[in-house]
Write an enzyme that holds these catalytic residues in place. Structure first.
Site, PDB file in Angstrom:
ATOM      1  N   LYS A 144       0.842  -1.196   0.000  1.00 25.16           N
ATOM      2  CA  LYS A 144       0.000   0.000   0.000  1.00 25.16           C
ATOM      3  C   LYS A 144       0.880   1.250   0.000  1.00 25.16           C
ATOM      4  CE  LYS A 144      -1.805   3.054   2.507  1.00 25.16           C
ATOM      5  NZ  LYS A 144      -1.849   4.199   1.579  1.00 25.16           N
ATOM      6  N   GLU A 167       9.823   2.348  10.614  1.00 27.29           N
ATOM      7  CA  GLU A 167      10.844   3.387  10.449  1.00 27.29           C
ATOM      8  C   GLU A 167      10.120   4.721  10.389  1.00 27.29           C
ATOM      9  OE1 GLU A 167      13.995   3.162  10.794  1.00 27.29           O
ATOM     10  OE2 GLU A 167      14.061   0.977  10.853  1.00 27.29           O
ATOM     11  N   CYS A 199      13.468  11.786   5.565  1.00 32.23           N
ATOM     12  CA  CYS A 199      13.536  11.440   6.993  1.00 32.23           C
ATOM     13  C   CYS A 199      14.928  11.729   7.520  1.00 32.23           C
ATOM     14  CB  CYS A 199      13.167   9.986   7.206  1.00 32.23           C
ATOM     15  SG  CYS A 199      14.077   8.897   6.130  1.00 32.23           S
TER      16      CYS A 199
HETATM   17  P1  NAP Z   1       2.275   8.884   7.168  1.00 28.57           P
HETATM   18  O1  NAP Z   1       1.226   9.903   7.110  1.00 28.57           O
HETATM   19  O2  NAP Z   1       2.561   8.225   8.473  1.00 28.57           O
HETATM   20  O3  NAP Z   1       1.902   7.790   6.069  1.00 28.57           O
HETATM   21  C1  NAP Z   1       2.717   6.671   5.773  1.00 28.57           C
HETATM   22  C2  NAP Z   1       1.848   5.576   5.182  1.00 28.57           C
HETATM   23  O4  NAP Z   1       0.953   5.058   6.196  1.00 28.57           O
HETATM   24  C3  NAP Z   1       0.959   6.053   4.037  1.00 28.57           C
HETATM   25  O5  NAP Z   1       0.876   5.033   3.075  1.00 28.57           O
HETATM   26  C4  NAP Z   1      -0.366   6.267   4.751  1.00 28.57           C
HETATM   27  O6  NAP Z   1      -1.468   6.258   3.870  1.00 28.57           O
HETATM   28  C5  NAP Z   1      -0.384   5.094   5.698  1.00 28.57           C
HETATM   29  N1  NAP Z   1      -1.334   5.213   6.820  1.00 28.57           N
HETATM   30  C6  NAP Z   1      -1.874   6.329   7.350  1.00 28.57           C
HETATM   31  N2  NAP Z   1      -2.723   6.011   8.357  1.00 28.57           N
HETATM   32  C7  NAP Z   1      -2.714   4.665   8.471  1.00 28.57           C
HETATM   33  C8  NAP Z   1      -3.378   3.730   9.327  1.00 28.57           C
HETATM   34  N3  NAP Z   1      -4.223   4.123  10.282  1.00 28.57           N
HETATM   35  N4  NAP Z   1      -3.142   2.412   9.165  1.00 28.57           N
HETATM   36  C9  NAP Z   1      -2.279   1.986   8.203  1.00 28.57           C
HETATM   37  N5  NAP Z   1      -1.631   2.821   7.374  1.00 28.57           N
HETATM   38  C10 NAP Z   1      -1.828   4.142   7.505  1.00 28.57           C
HETATM   39  O7  NAP Z   1       3.675   9.462   6.654  1.00 28.57           O
HETATM   40  P2  NAP Z   1       3.918  10.347   5.380  1.00 28.57           P
HETATM   41  O8  NAP Z   1       3.334  11.691   5.630  1.00 28.57           O
HETATM   42  O9  NAP Z   1       3.510   9.626   4.161  1.00 28.57           O
HETATM   43  O10 NAP Z   1       5.538  10.401   5.354  1.00 28.57           O
HETATM   44  C11 NAP Z   1       6.317  11.284   6.090  1.00 28.57           C
HETATM   45  C12 NAP Z   1       6.875  10.624   7.344  1.00 28.57           C
HETATM   46  O11 NAP Z   1       7.630   9.459   7.003  1.00 28.57           O
HETATM   47  C13 NAP Z   1       7.854  11.495   8.090  1.00 28.57           C
HETATM   48  O12 NAP Z   1       7.605  11.408   9.465  1.00 28.57           O
HETATM   49  C14 NAP Z   1       9.216  10.882   7.768  1.00 28.57           C
HETATM   50  O13 NAP Z   1      10.230  11.126   8.694  1.00 28.57           O
HETATM   51  C15 NAP Z   1       8.883   9.451   7.686  1.00 28.57           C
HETATM   52  N6  NAP Z   1       9.897   8.716   6.934  1.00 28.57           N
HETATM   53  C16 NAP Z   1      10.745   7.871   7.612  1.00 28.57           C
HETATM   54  C17 NAP Z   1      11.738   7.179   6.927  1.00 28.57           C
HETATM   55  C18 NAP Z   1      12.650   6.233   7.643  1.00 28.57           C
HETATM   56  O14 NAP Z   1      13.170   5.329   7.007  1.00 28.57           O
HETATM   57  N7  NAP Z   1      12.874   6.400   8.932  1.00 28.57           N
HETATM   58  C19 NAP Z   1      11.857   7.336   5.550  1.00 28.57           C
HETATM   59  C20 NAP Z   1      10.990   8.212   4.898  1.00 28.57           C
HETATM   60  C21 NAP Z   1       9.998   8.881   5.601  1.00 28.57           C
HETATM   61  P3  NAP Z   1      -2.027   7.622   3.156  1.00 28.57           P
HETATM   62  O15 NAP Z   1      -1.794   7.400   1.723  1.00 28.57           O
HETATM   63  O16 NAP Z   1      -3.464   7.698   3.475  1.00 28.57           O
HETATM   64  O17 NAP Z   1      -1.241   8.774   3.714  1.00 28.57           O
END
Ligand code: NAP
Ligand code: MG
Length: 484
Positions: free
Chosen positions: A175, A250, A284
């Site tokens: 997803k 992550e 990130c």
């Molecule tokens: P996000 O809002 O947490 O979304 C990540 C994924 O989770 C998306 O596919 C999202 O779907 C899905 N999701 C949302 N709610 C969910 C739920 N209740 N159950 C299951 N899945 C759910 O993060 P983002 O805004 O896309 O990305 C930015 C974040 O990612 C930042 O905090 C960044 O630091 C972090 N990040 C971390 C790394 C690492 O390796 N540490 C790498 C890159 C990014 P939707 O399509 O609906 O949003």
């Protein structure tokens, strides 16, 4: 006419059951719709899980090198369409074409790396206390895994989850983030064309709260690999723990660069800027705190501000653009809010701090490269992940204070130091609380053959990429074989 795309479930390209779709918008020009994508609900996700569970025994029995052959073919197909995928990425995510191309090629490397891993040993033989016992340990697949990914690295992160998942014999429901479905589509399309059997890899575009939620709750899903925000990660952790599913999370960062008085200042400025502003600060591993030793603070600040003000911001498709737009209206709002918060907290705004206006900018989510100084360690802008083109300059008296400030956060993903002093570099490598440490290079950047992941709240403790991926995508079977 906007092109319509479909989900991929059980080897078929299909619409969402209730026919709902979501437009994929170009953040540099919101009048441009890149494509129309299904918005899967829980029922669609559940069907994908069932298909994946049904084919799992077959895929788990498929010889590993044969699985590797498919990854190899996919790598070649992906490489052949690298320019097309890079353009798709820039149009739907906003990063510059050069960055997109780099990421696509990284995706190719990741697919090749895990194709190679399928020729590696899958266990070890141990001596036994009994004379005749053949005692060995084997890595076996976990089962159906759900891979939930963010939009900021729409090829690299899906690739570094999908490739090891498949190489080690798991079946997958993928997803992607709703904001970047076209890049995800390309990745799945090449894997299909490379010869994956039906059901082994399923693509479910849909909202996290619907499709994502189903994947986290469905009892047939044995492992969940998630990259994204801490907020969603905490929610997934609670659900996965409650039903005993394996999980890997992550999450965010608040990555520091430490600049000591003896550093190569020009290099330090250039790489602080690159770490903070490339991908519009939406990595990130982006640099969000520059902790600078007092003796060079003024010079560093002046050079950084001059460079930040001179950066070319614009559509990532233009070859001279250094920094593209933010990914969405929501992301833009968050960054503008943090700029206000920084000012209200008493930090000094030195560059940027506003939404860009004018013909080139009015149809997109463009915020100027922003630099604050006089930031104190407990301000919200020094503690919270902002995920935008914004860096906070923090003063340190000496090395010890710099490390203490660098560690003064709940996150621990990446960190960097600029110095010519080998002893201090070594101390930094030991004392910094971060999963990825750089000396004289920027906080961002990751090669596929080594583990990737953070300390503290940045991660659930497991690691991705390299041989570390095997920990999550396999389970261990210990076998005592006694001949009669
Ligand atoms: P996000 O809002 O947490 O979304 C990540 C994924 O989770 C998306 O596919 C999202 O779907 C899905 N999701 C949302 N709610 C969910 C739920 N209740 N159950 C299951 N899945 C759910 O993060 P983002 O805004 O896309 O990305 C930015 C974040 O990612 C930042 O905090 C960044 O630091 C972090 N990040 C971390 C790394 C690492 O390796 N540490 C790498 C890159 C990014 P939707 O399509 O609906 O949003
Ligand atoms: Mg989101």
């Amino acid at each position: 006419m906007t092109q319509s795309f479909l989900n991929y479930i059980d080897g078929q390209w299909v619409a969402a059951e209730d026919r709902v779709t979501t437009p994929d918008v170009n953040p540099a020009n919101t009048a441009e719709i890149v494509g129309d994508f299904p918005s899967a609900g829980r029922a669609d996700a559940a069907r994908a899980v069932e298909a994946s569970a049904k084919v799992f025994p077959l895929w788990a029995r498929t010889p590993m090198p044969q699985r590797g052959d498919i990854l190899h073919r996919a790598a070649n197909l992906f490489e052949a369409r690298a320019d097309e995928v890079a353009e798709a990425m820039t149009r739907e995510e906003g990063k510059t074409l050069a960055e997109s191309k780099g990421e696509v090629m990284r995706g190719v490397s990741i697919l090749r790396y895990y194709a190679g891993e399928t020729m590696q040993p899958t266990g070890e033989v141990y001596p036994s206390a009994s004379a005749n016992t053949f005692l060995y340990v084997e890595r076996v697949p976990v089962g159906v895994v759900a891979l939930i990914t963010p939009w900021n690295f729409p090829v690299a992160i899906p690739a570094w989850k999908i490739a090891p998942a498949l190489a080690y014999g798991n079946t997958v429901v993928f997803k992607p983030a709703e904001l970047t479905p076209l890049t995800a589509w390309h990745l799945v399309d090449v894997l299909e064309k490379a010869g994956l059997p039906a059901g082994v890899l399923n693509l479910v575009n849909g909202r996290g709260s619907q499709a994502g939620h189903e994947l986290v709750e469905n009892a047939l899903v044995k492992g969940i690999s998630f990259t994204g925000s801490n907020e969603v990660g905490a929610h997934i952790a609670a659900q996965a723990t409650a039903r005993g599913a394996k999980m890997q999370l992550e999450m965010g960062g608040k990555n520091p660069v430490v600049i000591l008085a003896d550093s190569d200042l020009e290099k330090a400025v250039e790489l602080t800027l690159a770490g903070a502003m490339l991908s519009t600060g939406q990595k990130c591993t982006a640099t969000s705190r520059a902790i600078v030793q007092r003796e060079v603070l003024e010079e560093f600040r002046e050079r950084l501000v001059a460079r930040a003000k001179a950066l070319k911001v614009g559509d990532g498709m233009q070859p001279d653009t250094y920094m593209g737009p933010l990914v969405s209206a929501e992301a833009e709002r968050t960054v503008l809010d943090y700029i206000k918060i920084g000012q209200a907290e008493g930090a000094r705004l030195l560059a940027g701090g506003e939404k860009l206006r004018g013909d080139e900018y009015d149809c997109g989510y463009f915020v100027a490269p922003t630099v604050f100084d006089q930031v104190t360690p407990d301000m919200r802008i020094a503690q919270e992940e902002i995920f935008g083109p914004m860096v906070s300059v923090i003063e340190a008296q000496d090395f010890d204070e710099a490390v203490q400030l660098a560690n003064h956060t709940r996150f621990g993903l990446s960190a960097s130091i600029f110095t010519r002093d080998l002893n201090l570099a070594l101390r930094f490598m030991r004392e910094i609380e971060a999963g990825i440490v750089h000396v004289n290079s920027q906080t961002a950047g990751a090669e596929p053959q080594v583990p990737f992941g953070g300390f503290k709240s940045s991660s659930s403790g497991s690691r991705e990429q390299g041989k570390a991926a095997r920990e999550f995508f396999t389970q261990i079977k210990t076998v005592y074989l006694d001949p009669l």
